[in-house]
Design a protein around this motif. Structure first.
Motif, PDB file in Angstrom:
ATOM      1  N   SER A  91      46.599  -2.484  33.947  1.00 49.37           N
ATOM      2  CA  SER A  91      47.509  -2.325  35.086  1.00 49.37           C
ATOM      3  C   SER A  91      47.251  -3.395  36.140  1.00 49.37           C
ATOM      4  CB  SER A  91      47.392  -0.911  35.665  1.00 49.37           C
ATOM      5  OG  SER A  91      46.066  -0.640  36.032  1.00 49.37           O
ATOM      6  N   CYS A  92      46.014  -3.840  36.271  1.00 56.29           N
ATOM      7  CA  CYS A  92      45.730  -4.926  37.220  1.00 56.29           C
ATOM      8  C   CYS A  92      45.472  -6.251  36.510  1.00 56.29           C
ATOM      9  CB  CYS A  92      44.504  -4.598  38.072  1.00 56.29           C
ATOM     10  SG  CYS A  92      44.758  -3.182  39.150  1.00 56.29           S
ATOM     11  N   HIS A  93      44.693  -6.163  35.413  1.00 50.90           N
ATOM     12  CA  HIS A  93      44.215  -7.405  34.822  1.00 50.90           C
ATOM     13  C   HIS A  93      45.255  -8.111  33.956  1.00 50.90           C
ATOM     14  CE1 HIS A  93      40.027  -7.533  36.187  1.00 50.90           C
ATOM     15  NE2 HIS A  93      40.130  -6.217  36.237  1.00 50.90           N
ATOM     16  N   ALA A  94      46.328  -7.410  33.580  1.00 52.73           N
ATOM     17  CA  ALA A  94      47.358  -8.083  32.796  1.00 52.73           C
ATOM     18  C   ALA A  94      48.182  -8.999  33.691  1.00 52.73           C
ATOM     19  CB  ALA A  94      48.254  -7.053  32.111  1.00 52.73           C
ATOM     20  N   GLY A  99      44.706  -9.644  42.987  1.00 48.99           N
ATOM     21  CA  GLY A  99      43.789 -10.778  42.816  1.00 48.99           C
ATOM     22  C   GLY A  99      42.825 -10.600  41.666  1.00 48.99           C
ATOM     23  N   ALA A 100      43.135  -9.686  40.752  1.00 43.19           N
ATOM     24  CA  ALA A 100      42.266  -9.461  39.587  1.00 43.19           C
ATOM     25  C   ALA A 100      42.330 -10.667  38.660  1.00 43.19           C
ATOM     26  CB  ALA A 100      42.709  -8.204  38.844  1.00 43.19           C
ATOM     27  N   PRO A 101      41.193 -11.052  38.092  1.00 42.96           N
ATOM     28  CA  PRO A 101      41.224 -12.136  37.096  1.00 42.96           C
ATOM     29  C   PRO A 101      42.107 -11.724  35.925  1.00 42.96           C
ATOM     30  CG  PRO A 101      39.071 -11.031  37.127  1.00 42.96           C
ATOM     31  CD  PRO A 101      39.849 -10.505  38.294  1.00 42.96           C
ATOM     32  N   ASP A 108      40.567 -18.086  35.575  1.00 46.00           N
ATOM     33  CA  ASP A 108      40.233 -16.916  36.392  1.00 46.00           C
ATOM     34  C   ASP A 108      38.842 -16.377  36.054  1.00 46.00           C
ATOM     35  OD1 ASP A 108      42.667 -17.077  37.573  1.00 46.00           O
ATOM     36  OD2 ASP A 108      43.477 -15.202  36.765  1.00 46.00           O
ATOM     37  N   TRP A 109      38.483 -16.476  34.796  1.00 42.78           N
ATOM     38  CA  TRP A 109      37.273 -15.792  34.319  1.00 42.78           C
ATOM     39  C   TRP A 109      36.029 -16.661  34.257  1.00 42.78           C
ATOM     40  CZ3 TRP A 109      36.308 -10.822  34.095  1.00 42.78           C
ATOM     41  CH2 TRP A 109      37.368  -9.919  34.010  1.00 42.78           C
ATOM     42  N   GLY A 110      36.237 -17.983  34.150  1.00 43.01           N
ATOM     43  CA  GLY A 110      35.115 -18.892  33.919  1.00 43.01           C
ATOM     44  C   GLY A 110      33.871 -18.599  34.747  1.00 43.01           C
ATOM     45  N   LYS A 111      34.015 -18.625  36.076  1.00 45.22           N
ATOM     46  CA  LYS A 111      32.856 -18.417  36.957  1.00 45.22           C
ATOM     47  C   LYS A 111      32.305 -17.003  36.828  1.00 45.22           C
ATOM     48  CE  LYS A 111      33.252 -21.718  40.733  1.00 45.22           C
ATOM     49  NZ  LYS A 111      33.782 -21.900  42.099  1.00 45.22           N
ATOM     50  N   ARG A 112      33.181 -16.082  36.639  1.00 42.46           N
ATOM     51  CA  ARG A 112      32.733 -14.679  36.544  1.00 42.46           C
ATOM     52  C   ARG A 112      31.919 -14.480  35.271  1.00 42.46           C
ATOM     53  NH1 ARG A 112      35.820 -11.623  40.290  1.00 42.46           N
ATOM     54  NH2 ARG A 112      37.673 -12.697  41.035  1.00 42.46           N
ATOM     55  N   ILE A 113      32.425 -15.069  34.187  1.00 44.21           N
ATOM     56  CA  ILE A 113      31.699 -14.941  32.916  1.00 44.21           C
ATOM     57  C   ILE A 113      30.299 -15.559  33.048  1.00 44.21           C
ATOM     58  CG2 ILE A 113      31.631 -15.797  30.531  1.00 44.21           C
ATOM     59  CD1 ILE A 113      34.729 -15.431  30.504  1.00 44.21           C
ATOM     60  N   ALA A 114      30.221 -16.632  33.825  1.00 46.53           N
ATOM     61  CA  ALA A 114      28.929 -17.313  33.990  1.00 46.53           C
ATOM     62  C   ALA A 114      27.885 -16.393  34.623  1.00 46.53           C
ATOM     63  CB  ALA A 114      29.118 -18.577  34.837  1.00 46.53           C
ATOM     64  N   GLN A 115      28.311 -15.342  35.291  1.00 49.80           N
ATOM     65  CA  GLN A 115      27.348 -14.409  35.897  1.00 49.80           C
ATOM     66  C   GLN A 115      26.570 -13.633  34.848  1.00 49.80           C
ATOM     67  OE1 GLN A 115      29.294 -12.380  39.673  1.00 49.80           O
ATOM     68  NE2 GLN A 115      30.716 -12.419  37.966  1.00 49.80           N
ATOM     69  N   GLY A 116      27.140 -13.589  33.654  1.00 47.57           N
ATOM     70  CA  GLY A 116      26.468 -12.847  32.579  1.00 47.57           C
ATOM     71  C   GLY A 116      27.107 -11.482  32.367  1.00 47.57           C
ATOM     72  N   SER A 130      38.430  -5.338  45.628  1.00 48.38           N
ATOM     73  CA  SER A 130      39.603  -4.536  45.237  1.00 48.38           C
ATOM     74  C   SER A 130      39.479  -3.938  43.841  1.00 48.38           C
ATOM     75  CB  SER A 130      40.872  -5.398  45.266  1.00 48.38           C
ATOM     76  OG  SER A 130      41.038  -5.970  46.530  1.00 48.38           O
ATOM     77  N   MET A 131      38.441  -4.310  43.136  1.00 53.12           N
ATOM     78  CA  MET A 131      38.235  -3.751  41.789  1.00 53.12           C
ATOM     79  C   MET A 131      37.571  -2.380  41.942  1.00 53.12           C
ATOM     80  SD  MET A 131      37.697  -3.957  38.380  1.00 53.12           S
ATOM     81  CE  MET A 131      36.804  -2.729  37.436  1.00 53.12           C
ATOM     82  N   PRO A 132      38.296  -1.294  41.555  1.00 50.20           N
ATOM     83  CA  PRO A 132      37.724   0.052  41.728  1.00 50.20           C
ATOM     84  C   PRO A 132      36.630   0.339  40.703  1.00 50.20           C
ATOM     85  CG  PRO A 132      39.855   0.195  40.652  1.00 50.20           C
ATOM     86  CD  PRO A 132      39.630  -1.263  40.927  1.00 50.20           C
ATOM     87  N   PRO A 133      35.659   1.168  41.080  1.00 45.73           N
ATOM     88  CA  PRO A 133      34.613   1.526  40.111  1.00 45.73           C
ATOM     89  C   PRO A 133      35.235   2.059  38.825  1.00 45.73           C
ATOM     90  CG  PRO A 133      34.104   2.443  42.278  1.00 45.73           C
ATOM     91  CD  PRO A 133      35.484   1.835  42.362  1.00 45.73           C
ATOM     92  N   ARG A 134      34.748   1.567  37.697  1.00 43.68           N
ATOM     93  CA  ARG A 134      35.240   1.966  36.372  1.00 43.68           C
ATOM     94  C   ARG A 134      36.756   1.838  36.259  1.00 43.68           C
ATOM     95  NH1 ARG A 134      31.230   4.307  33.193  1.00 43.68           N
ATOM     96  NH2 ARG A 134      29.330   4.448  34.391  1.00 43.68           N
ATOM     97  N   GLY A 135      37.305   0.879  36.961  1.00 49.66           N
ATOM     98  CA  GLY A 135      38.748   0.664  36.900  1.00 49.66           C
ATOM     99  C   GLY A 135      39.525   1.864  37.419  1.00 49.66           C
ATOM    100  N   TYR A 151      35.846  -7.008  25.757  1.00 52.96           N
ATOM    101  CA  TYR A 151      37.187  -7.283  25.218  1.00 52.96           C
ATOM    102  C   TYR A 151      37.940  -8.251  26.125  1.00 52.96           C
ATOM    103  CZ  TYR A 151      42.017  -6.450  23.809  1.00 52.96           C
ATOM    104  OH  TYR A 151      43.309  -6.624  23.388  1.00 52.96           O
ATOM    105  N   MET A 152      37.843  -7.981  27.429  1.00 58.12           N
ATOM    106  CA  MET A 152      38.589  -8.788  28.388  1.00 58.12           C
ATOM    107  C   MET A 152      37.998 -10.183  28.547  1.00 58.12           C
ATOM    108  SD  MET A 152      40.187  -7.269  31.934  1.00 58.12           S
ATOM    109  CE  MET A 152      38.863  -6.163  32.117  1.00 58.12           C
ATOM    110  N   THR A 153      36.673 -10.246  28.689  1.00 60.56           N
ATOM    111  CA  THR A 153      36.050 -11.550  28.925  1.00 60.56           C
ATOM    112  C   THR A 153      36.076 -12.413  27.666  1.00 60.56           C
ATOM    113  OG1 THR A 153      33.912 -10.503  28.511  1.00 60.56           O
ATOM    114  CG2 THR A 153      34.559 -10.789  30.804  1.00 60.56           C
TER     115      THR A 153
END
Ligand code: HEC
Length: 179
Positions: A91-94, A99-101, A108-116, A130-135, A151-153
Protein backbone atom coordinates in the motif's frame (compact mmCIF):
# COMPACT_ATOMS: atom_id res chain seq x y z
CA UNK A 1 -85.90 -77.99 36.43
CA UNK A 2 -83.88 -80.33 38.49
CA UNK A 3 -82.27 -81.72 35.29
CA UNK A 4 -81.21 -78.26 34.14
CA UNK A 5 -79.63 -77.55 37.50
CA UNK A 6 -77.74 -80.80 37.10
CA UNK A 7 -76.14 -79.87 33.74
CA UNK A 8 -75.28 -76.29 34.71
CA UNK A 9 -73.62 -77.39 37.87
CA UNK A 10 -70.02 -76.06 37.78
CA UNK A 11 -67.30 -78.42 38.72
CA UNK A 12 -63.95 -77.28 40.23
CA UNK A 13 -62.26 -78.38 37.00
CA UNK A 14 -64.38 -76.02 34.96
CA UNK A 15 -63.59 -73.11 37.27
CA UNK A 16 -59.92 -73.84 36.91
CA UNK A 17 -60.17 -74.03 33.13
CA UNK A 18 -62.11 -70.76 33.03
CA UNK A 19 -59.56 -69.03 35.23
CA UNK A 20 -56.67 -70.19 33.04
CA UNK A 21 -58.53 -69.05 29.96
CA UNK A 22 -59.24 -65.63 31.42
CA UNK A 23 -55.57 -65.05 32.22
CA UNK A 24 -54.09 -66.76 29.18
CA UNK A 25 -56.12 -64.90 26.57
CA UNK A 26 -54.60 -61.45 27.13
CA UNK A 27 -51.09 -62.91 27.33
CA UNK A 28 -51.54 -64.67 24.01
CA UNK A 29 -53.01 -61.50 22.52
CA UNK A 30 -50.03 -59.43 23.69
CA UNK A 31 -47.55 -61.94 22.32
CA UNK A 32 -49.30 -61.90 18.97
CA UNK A 33 -49.39 -58.10 18.84
CA UNK A 34 -45.69 -57.84 19.68
CA UNK A 35 -44.87 -60.36 16.98
CA UNK A 36 -46.94 -58.42 14.50
CA UNK A 37 -45.22 -55.13 15.33
CA UNK A 38 -41.79 -56.71 15.12
CA UNK A 39 -42.51 -58.25 11.75
CA UNK A 40 -43.83 -54.94 10.41
CA UNK A 41 -40.70 -53.14 11.57
CA UNK A 42 -38.44 -55.76 10.08
CA UNK A 43 -40.23 -55.45 6.76
CA UNK A 44 -39.95 -51.67 6.91
CA UNK A 45 -36.17 -51.41 6.76
CA UNK A 46 -35.20 -52.32 3.25
CA UNK A 47 -31.51 -53.01 3.46
CA UNK A 48 -31.11 -52.74 -0.31
CA UNK A 49 -32.63 -49.29 -0.42
CA UNK A 50 -29.78 -46.86 -1.23
CA UNK A 51 -31.21 -44.49 1.34
CA UNK A 52 -30.44 -47.12 3.93
CA UNK A 53 -26.81 -47.44 2.97
CA UNK A 54 -24.56 -46.83 5.95
CA UNK A 55 -23.06 -43.67 4.55
CA UNK A 56 -26.44 -42.19 3.67
CA UNK A 57 -27.79 -42.89 7.13
CA UNK A 58 -24.70 -41.42 8.77
CA UNK A 59 -25.11 -38.32 6.65
CA UNK A 60 -28.73 -37.86 7.70
CA UNK A 61 -28.27 -38.41 11.39
CA UNK A 62 -25.01 -36.55 11.82
CA UNK A 63 -25.22 -33.68 14.29
CA UNK A 64 -25.61 -30.12 13.06
CA UNK A 65 -22.43 -28.14 12.92
CA UNK A 66 -19.01 -29.59 13.17
CA UNK A 67 -16.40 -28.53 15.63
CA UNK A 68 -13.00 -28.15 14.11
CA UNK A 69 -10.51 -28.26 16.90
CA UNK A 70 -7.68 -25.84 16.42
CA UNK A 71 -4.58 -26.82 18.27
CA UNK A 72 -3.14 -23.66 19.84
CA UNK A 73 0.23 -25.39 19.92
CA UNK A 74 0.17 -26.19 16.23
CA UNK A 75 2.97 -24.45 14.39
CA UNK A 76 1.74 -21.22 12.89
CA UNK A 77 1.82 -21.16 9.13
CA UNK A 78 4.03 -18.23 8.25
CA UNK A 79 3.18 -16.24 5.16
CA UNK A 80 5.71 -15.81 2.43
CA UNK A 81 7.52 -12.52 1.99
CA UNK A 82 5.60 -11.91 -1.20
CA UNK A 83 2.24 -12.49 0.51
CA UNK A 84 3.09 -10.14 3.37
CA UNK A 85 4.35 -7.51 0.94
CA UNK A 86 1.19 -7.71 -1.16
CA UNK A 87 -1.15 -7.64 1.82
CA UNK A 88 0.57 -5.12 4.04
CA UNK A 89 3.56 -3.32 2.61
CA UNK A 90 2.51 -2.67 -0.98
CA UNK A 91 0.00 0.00 0.00
CA UNK A 92 2.94 2.35 0.57
CA UNK A 93 5.94 0.69 -0.98
CA UNK A 94 4.39 -0.01 -4.38
CA UNK A 95 3.67 3.65 -5.05
CA UNK A 96 6.17 5.31 -2.74
CA UNK A 97 3.40 6.84 -0.64
CA UNK A 98 4.56 9.01 2.28
CA UNK A 99 8.05 8.92 0.85
CA UNK A 100 8.41 5.15 1.21
CA UNK A 101 11.23 3.61 -0.82
CA UNK A 102 9.55 2.15 -3.88
CA UNK A 103 9.49 -1.56 -4.58
CA UNK A 104 12.17 -2.53 -7.08
CA UNK A 105 13.69 0.98 -7.16
CA UNK A 106 17.44 0.61 -6.61
CA UNK A 107 17.91 4.35 -6.19
CA UNK A 108 15.38 4.43 -3.35
CA UNK A 109 16.80 1.37 -1.64
CA UNK A 110 20.54 1.53 -2.24
CA UNK A 111 21.55 3.45 0.90
CA UNK A 112 19.00 1.70 3.04
CA UNK A 113 20.18 -1.72 1.95
CA UNK A 114 23.72 -0.67 2.84
CA UNK A 115 22.60 -0.45 6.48
CA UNK A 116 22.35 -4.21 6.52
CA UNK A 117 19.52 -6.68 6.83
CA UNK A 118 19.29 -6.54 10.63
CA UNK A 119 18.91 -2.77 10.75
CA UNK A 120 16.28 -2.84 8.03
CA UNK A 121 14.33 -5.48 9.94
CA UNK A 122 14.67 -3.46 13.13
CA UNK A 123 13.34 -0.32 11.42
CA UNK A 124 10.52 -2.29 9.82
CA UNK A 125 9.61 -3.77 13.22
CA UNK A 126 9.87 -0.58 15.24
CA UNK A 127 8.91 1.90 12.57
CA UNK A 128 10.90 4.76 11.12
CA UNK A 129 9.38 8.23 10.76
CA UNK A 130 6.33 7.68 8.45
CA UNK A 131 6.97 3.95 8.29
CA UNK A 132 4.62 2.38 10.89
CA UNK A 133 5.85 -0.44 13.11
CA UNK A 134 5.38 -3.76 11.29
CA UNK A 135 3.83 -1.86 8.42
CA UNK A 136 0.85 -1.23 10.69
CA UNK A 137 0.04 -4.90 11.17
CA UNK A 138 1.04 -5.99 14.71
CA UNK A 139 0.00 -9.57 13.89
CA UNK A 140 2.96 -10.08 11.61
CA UNK A 141 5.48 -12.44 13.13
CA UNK A 142 9.19 -11.67 13.16
CA UNK A 143 9.67 -14.29 10.49
CA UNK A 144 7.01 -12.80 8.24
CA UNK A 145 8.43 -9.34 8.68
CA UNK A 146 11.96 -10.53 7.93
CA UNK A 147 10.72 -12.35 4.84
CA UNK A 148 8.88 -9.26 3.62
CA UNK A 149 11.97 -7.09 4.13
CA UNK A 150 14.10 -9.58 2.20
CA UNK A 151 11.46 -9.84 -0.54
CA UNK A 152 11.32 -6.09 -0.95
CA UNK A 153 15.02 -5.31 -0.69
CA UNK A 154 16.09 -8.24 -2.86
CA UNK A 155 13.85 -6.83 -5.58
CA UNK A 156 15.96 -3.69 -5.39
CA UNK A 157 19.34 -5.33 -5.65
CA UNK A 158 20.00 -6.80 -2.21
CA UNK A 159 20.63 -10.50 -1.74
CA UNK A 160 19.46 -11.13 1.79
CA UNK A 161 18.59 -14.64 2.77
CA UNK A 162 15.23 -14.45 4.58
CA UNK A 163 15.67 -15.07 8.29
CA UNK A 164 13.92 -18.25 9.33
CA UNK A 165 13.29 -19.20 12.94
CA UNK A 166 15.35 -22.05 14.34
CA UNK A 167 12.80 -24.79 13.86
CA UNK A 168 11.84 -26.51 17.06
CA UNK A 169 12.46 -30.25 16.66
CA UNK A 170 8.83 -31.14 17.44
CA UNK A 171 7.40 -28.57 15.06
CA UNK A 172 9.80 -29.69 12.36
CA UNK A 173 8.56 -33.24 12.73
CA UNK A 174 4.90 -32.26 12.74
CA UNK A 175 5.21 -30.11 9.66
CA UNK A 176 8.04 -31.11 7.37
CA UNK A 177 9.42 -28.13 5.53
CA UNK A 178 7.65 -27.70 2.23
CA UNK A 179 9.20 -24.44 1.21
C1 HEC B 1 1.89 3.38 5.80
C2 HEC B 1 2.85 3.23 4.77
C3 HEC B 1 3.84 2.10 4.89
C4 HEC B 1 3.57 0.76 5.00
C5 HEC B 1 2.21 0.08 5.04
C6 HEC B 1 4.85 0.09 5.05
N1 HEC B 1 5.86 1.00 4.99
FE1 HEC B 1 7.86 0.59 5.05
N2 HEC B 1 8.26 2.55 4.88
C7 HEC B 1 7.34 3.55 4.79
C8 HEC B 1 8.01 4.83 4.71
C9 HEC B 1 7.35 6.18 4.58
C10 HEC B 1 9.40 4.54 4.78
C11 HEC B 1 10.52 5.54 4.76
C12 HEC B 1 10.81 5.93 6.21
C13 HEC B 1 11.87 7.00 6.28
O1 HEC B 1 13.04 6.64 6.04
O2 HEC B 1 11.52 8.13 6.58
C14 HEC B 1 9.52 3.11 4.88
C15 HEC B 1 10.71 2.43 4.96
C16 HEC B 1 10.84 1.08 5.08
C17 HEC B 1 12.09 0.39 5.18
C18 HEC B 1 13.48 1.01 5.17
C19 HEC B 1 13.88 1.28 6.58
C20 HEC B 1 15.23 1.90 6.63
O3 HEC B 1 16.00 1.55 7.56
O4 HEC B 1 15.56 2.68 5.75
C21 HEC B 1 11.82 -0.93 5.27
C22 HEC B 1 12.81 -2.07 5.40
C23 HEC B 1 10.39 -1.04 5.23
N3 HEC B 1 9.82 0.17 5.11
C24 HEC B 1 9.74 -2.23 5.30
C25 HEC B 1 8.35 -2.34 5.28
C26 HEC B 1 7.69 -3.61 5.34
C27 HEC B 1 8.37 -4.96 5.46
C28 HEC B 1 6.35 -3.35 5.30
C29 HEC B 1 5.21 -4.36 5.35
C30 HEC B 1 5.22 -5.30 6.40
C31 HEC B 1 6.20 -1.92 5.21
N4 HEC B 1 7.44 -1.35 5.19
C32 HEC B 1 4.99 -1.27 5.15
C33 HEC B 1 5.98 3.41 4.75
C34 HEC B 1 5.29 2.22 4.87
Amino acid sequence: MSEQQGTSKTSPMMILAAAVGVFAAPVIAIVLIVQLVLSIQAGHVDKDDPRMADAAVQERIKPFGEVKAIDPNAPRVEKTGEAVYTEVCASCHASGALGAPKYGNKGDWGKRIAQGYDTLIKHAAEGLRSMPPRGGNPDLSDTELARAVAYMTNAAGASFKPKEPAAAPVAAKAAPATK
